[in-house]
Scaffold this motif. Structure first.
Motif, PDB file in Angstrom:
ATOM      1  N   LEU A 194       0.827  -1.207   0.000  1.00 25.30           N
ATOM      2  CA  LEU A 194       0.000   0.000   0.000  1.00 25.30           C
ATOM      3  C   LEU A 194       0.862   1.258   0.000  1.00 25.30           C
ATOM      4  CD1 LEU A 194      -2.754  -1.174   2.483  1.00 25.30           C
ATOM      5  CD2 LEU A 194      -3.156  -0.404   0.121  1.00 25.30           C
ATOM      6  N   VAL A 195       1.911   1.263   0.781  1.00 19.45           N
ATOM      7  CA  VAL A 195       2.805   2.432   0.830  1.00 19.45           C
ATOM      8  C   VAL A 195       3.450   2.652  -0.531  1.00 19.45           C
ATOM      9  CG1 VAL A 195       4.930   3.366   1.832  1.00 19.45           C
ATOM     10  CG2 VAL A 195       3.216   2.297   3.317  1.00 19.45           C
ATOM     11  N   VAL A 196       3.983   1.595  -1.127  1.00 21.49           N
ATOM     12  CA  VAL A 196       4.633   1.711  -2.439  1.00 21.49           C
ATOM     13  C   VAL A 196       3.632   2.178  -3.486  1.00 21.49           C
ATOM     14  CG1 VAL A 196       5.758   0.411  -4.298  1.00 21.49           C
ATOM     15  CG2 VAL A 196       6.446   0.035  -1.923  1.00 21.49           C
ATOM     16  N   ALA A 197       2.442   1.581  -3.499  1.00 21.75           N
ATOM     17  CA  ALA A 197       1.413   1.972  -4.469  1.00 21.75           C
ATOM     18  C   ALA A 197       1.042   3.440  -4.304  1.00 21.75           C
ATOM     19  CB  ALA A 197       0.180   1.092  -4.310  1.00 21.75           C
ATOM     20  N   ALA A 198       0.877   3.879  -3.071  1.00 17.89           N
ATOM     21  CA  ALA A 198       0.507   5.274  -2.826  1.00 17.89           C
ATOM     22  C   ALA A 198       1.591   6.228  -3.297  1.00 17.89           C
ATOM     23  CB  ALA A 198       0.224   5.493  -1.341  1.00 17.89           C
ATOM     24  N   VAL A 199       2.838   5.941  -2.959  1.00 19.47           N
ATOM     25  CA  VAL A 199       3.937   6.825  -3.371  1.00 19.47           C
ATOM     26  C   VAL A 199       4.010   6.874  -4.890  1.00 19.47           C
ATOM     27  CG1 VAL A 199       6.447   7.130  -3.350  1.00 19.47           C
ATOM     28  CG2 VAL A 199       5.242   6.576  -1.232  1.00 19.47           C
ATOM     29  N   ASP A 200       3.870   5.729  -5.540  1.00 19.54           N
ATOM     30  CA  ASP A 200       3.888   5.711  -7.008  1.00 19.54           C
ATOM     31  C   ASP A 200       2.757   6.565  -7.583  1.00 19.54           C
ATOM     32  OD1 ASP A 200       6.093   4.047  -7.041  1.00 19.54           O
ATOM     33  OD2 ASP A 200       4.950   2.222  -7.454  1.00 19.54           O
ATOM     34  N   LEU A 201       1.560   6.386  -7.064  1.00 19.71           N
ATOM     35  CA  LEU A 201       0.420   7.154  -7.580  1.00 19.71           C
ATOM     36  C   LEU A 201       0.541   8.639  -7.252  1.00 19.71           C
ATOM     37  CD1 LEU A 201      -2.398   4.583  -6.809  1.00 19.71           C
ATOM     38  CD2 LEU A 201      -1.771   5.441  -9.080  1.00 19.71           C
ATOM     39  N   PHE A 202       0.997   8.975  -6.052  1.00 22.72           N
ATOM     40  CA  PHE A 202       1.192  10.387  -5.700  1.00 22.72           C
ATOM     41  C   PHE A 202       2.177  11.030  -6.669  1.00 22.72           C
ATOM     42  CE2 PHE A 202       0.435   9.567  -0.850  1.00 22.72           C
ATOM     43  CZ  PHE A 202      -0.911   9.333  -1.084  1.00 22.72           C
ATOM     44  N   THR A 203       3.222  10.287  -7.035  1.00 24.84           N
ATOM     45  CA  THR A 203       4.235  10.806  -7.953  1.00 24.84           C
ATOM     46  C   THR A 203       3.673  10.927  -9.369  1.00 24.84           C
ATOM     47  OG1 THR A 203       5.969   9.783  -6.611  1.00 24.84           O
ATOM     48  CG2 THR A 203       6.568  10.433  -8.843  1.00 24.84           C
ATOM     49  N   GLU A 204       2.928   9.931  -9.810  1.00 23.18           N
ATOM     50  CA  GLU A 204       2.400   9.907 -11.172  1.00 23.18           C
ATOM     51  C   GLU A 204       1.300  10.936 -11.413  1.00 23.18           C
ATOM     52  OE1 GLU A 204       1.042   5.893 -11.832  1.00 23.18           O
ATOM     53  OE2 GLU A 204       3.028   5.080 -11.356  1.00 23.18           O
ATOM     54  N   GLN A 205       0.353  11.037 -10.483  1.00 22.55           N
ATOM     55  CA  GLN A 205      -0.824  11.849 -10.765  1.00 22.55           C
ATOM     56  C   GLN A 205      -1.114  12.900  -9.698  1.00 22.55           C
ATOM     57  OE1 GLN A 205      -3.513   8.532 -11.193  1.00 22.55           O
ATOM     58  NE2 GLN A 205      -4.310   8.758  -9.116  1.00 22.55           N
ATOM     59  N   GLY A 206      -0.283  12.971  -8.677  1.00 19.39           N
ATOM     60  CA  GLY A 206      -0.484  13.955  -7.617  1.00 19.39           C
ATOM     61  C   GLY A 206      -1.283  13.395  -6.458  1.00 19.39           C
ATOM     62  N   TYR A 207      -1.049  13.945  -5.302  1.00 17.41           N
ATOM     63  CA  TYR A 207      -1.724  13.491  -4.084  1.00 17.41           C
ATOM     64  C   TYR A 207      -3.237  13.703  -4.172  1.00 17.41           C
ATOM     65  CZ  TYR A 207      -3.253  13.466   0.770  1.00 17.41           C
ATOM     66  OH  TYR A 207      -3.934  13.219   1.928  1.00 17.41           O
ATOM     67  N   ASP A 208      -3.647  14.910  -4.549  1.00 18.94           N
ATOM     68  CA  ASP A 208      -5.080  15.228  -4.564  1.00 18.94           C
ATOM     69  C   ASP A 208      -5.864  14.361  -5.546  1.00 18.94           C
ATOM     70  OD1 ASP A 208      -4.842  17.168  -2.586  1.00 18.94           O
ATOM     71  OD2 ASP A 208      -4.417  18.749  -4.041  1.00 18.94           O
ATOM     72  N   ALA A 209      -5.260  13.984  -6.651  1.00 14.42           N
ATOM     73  CA  ALA A 209      -5.958  13.204  -7.674  1.00 14.42           C
ATOM     74  C   ALA A 209      -5.963  11.705  -7.373  1.00 14.42           C
ATOM     75  CB  ALA A 209      -5.316  13.438  -9.041  1.00 14.42           C
ATOM     76  N   THR A 210      -5.252  11.295  -6.343  1.00 14.19           N
ATOM     77  CA  THR A 210      -5.163   9.874  -6.007  1.00 14.19           C
ATOM     78  C   THR A 210      -6.228   9.501  -4.985  1.00 14.19           C
ATOM     79  OG1 THR A 210      -2.775   9.859  -6.423  1.00 14.19           O
ATOM     80  CG2 THR A 210      -3.642   8.083  -5.071  1.00 14.19           C
TER      81      THR A 210
ATOM     82  N   ILE B  75      -5.265   3.361  -4.813  1.00 19.15           N
ATOM     83  CA  ILE B  75      -4.126   2.836  -4.046  1.00 19.15           C
ATOM     84  C   ILE B  75      -4.344   1.350  -3.757  1.00 19.15           C
ATOM     85  CG2 ILE B  75      -2.868   2.970  -1.863  1.00 19.15           C
ATOM     86  CD1 ILE B  75      -3.605   6.017  -1.851  1.00 19.15           C
ATOM     87  N   ALA B  76      -5.542   1.013  -3.281  1.00 20.55           N
ATOM     88  CA  ALA B  76      -5.846  -0.383  -2.966  1.00 20.55           C
ATOM     89  C   ALA B  76      -5.731  -1.262  -4.210  1.00 20.55           C
ATOM     90  CB  ALA B  76      -7.243  -0.489  -2.357  1.00 20.55           C
ATOM     91  N   GLU B  77      -6.288  -0.781  -5.314  1.00 19.86           N
ATOM     92  CA  GLU B  77      -6.226  -1.557  -6.554  1.00 19.86           C
ATOM     93  C   GLU B  77      -4.775  -1.783  -6.988  1.00 19.86           C
ATOM     94  OE1 GLU B  77      -7.513  -1.173 -11.240  1.00 19.86           O
ATOM     95  OE2 GLU B  77      -8.657  -0.059  -9.734  1.00 19.86           O
ATOM     96  N   ARG B  78      -3.971  -0.726  -6.967  1.00 21.36           N
ATOM     97  CA  ARG B  78      -2.561  -0.853  -7.371  1.00 21.36           C
ATOM     98  C   ARG B  78      -1.813  -1.820  -6.453  1.00 21.36           C
ATOM     99  NH1 ARG B  78       1.476   2.864  -9.881  1.00 21.36           N
ATOM    100  NH2 ARG B  78      -0.283   3.451 -11.193  1.00 21.36           N
TER     101      ARG B  78
END
Length: 189
Positions: free
Chosen positions: A12-28, A33-36
């Motif tokens: 979950l931590v890795v998925a969140a950091v990846d998504l925050f980096t890719e699309q921004g915190y607000d858009a995640t 996160i759970a799906e990733r």
């Protein structure tokens, strides 16, 4: 991945950091996160109350390690020597995942005011844990607070340097950063 496979928290931590980096915190979203991470939303919420708390995953453990290291420092240790013992204890737990995620997490924090605020609260919490551990050693309040703040600053500087540098251990970098800060503070008089 099955939802009951071990390592869900780390995924979950890795998925969140990846998504925050890719699309921004607000858009995640939590669902993304759970799906990733290959888990359900309910699994996410078993580990974290909200997506903001992913930033401080492990903060309680880090605070505990810092305090334990300070408590276990030799009886005659100075406040900064006790802080150094806490920093070494905490640094010993940092591994490849911490190093790998650090640059991406730094970028995600830089791009989000909410994450910047949460990161600042994390620093305050770490300093409070060290201050309390020093107070338990009968270090006077202002001295304990200053030593703890220097410890947090040393840890943050060394961690940033370590995450971008060679594959050496974090502990020597933390001790070197603390010594540089000690010398700098001595030069202020």
């Amino acid at each position: 991945m099955g939802r009951w496979e071990p390592g869900a928290r780390e995924r979950l931590v890795v998925a969140a950091v990846d998504l925050f980096t890719e699309q921004g915190y607000d858009a995640t979203t939590v669902a993304q996160i759970a799906e990733r991470a290959g888990v359900t939303k309910s699994t996410f919420f078993r580990h974290f109350p909200d997506k903001r708390e992913l930033l401080v995953a492990g903060q309680e453990t880090l605070s505990r390690l810092l305090a334990e290291g300070i408590a276990e420092a030799p009886a005659g240790a100075s406040p900064l020597e006790a802080v150094a013992a806490g920093l070494v204890r905490a640094a010993g737990t940092m591994g490849p995942m911490n190093r790998e995620l650090a640059p991406r997490l730094k970028a995600a924090i830089a791009a989000s005011t909410e994450l910047q605020e949460r990161d600042a609260l994390k620093s305050v919490s770490l300093a409070a844990a060290m201050t309390a551990a020093l107070a338990a050693r009968d270090v006077p309040g202002p001295t304990a607070e200053l030593a703890a703040e220097l410890g947090v600053l040393a840890f943050k500087r060394a961690f940033a340097e370590w995450s971008e540098g060679d594959r050496d251990d974090l502990a020597p970098r933390v001790l070197a950063a603390l010594e540089r800060l000690r010398a700098a503070s001595a030069s202020l008089s």
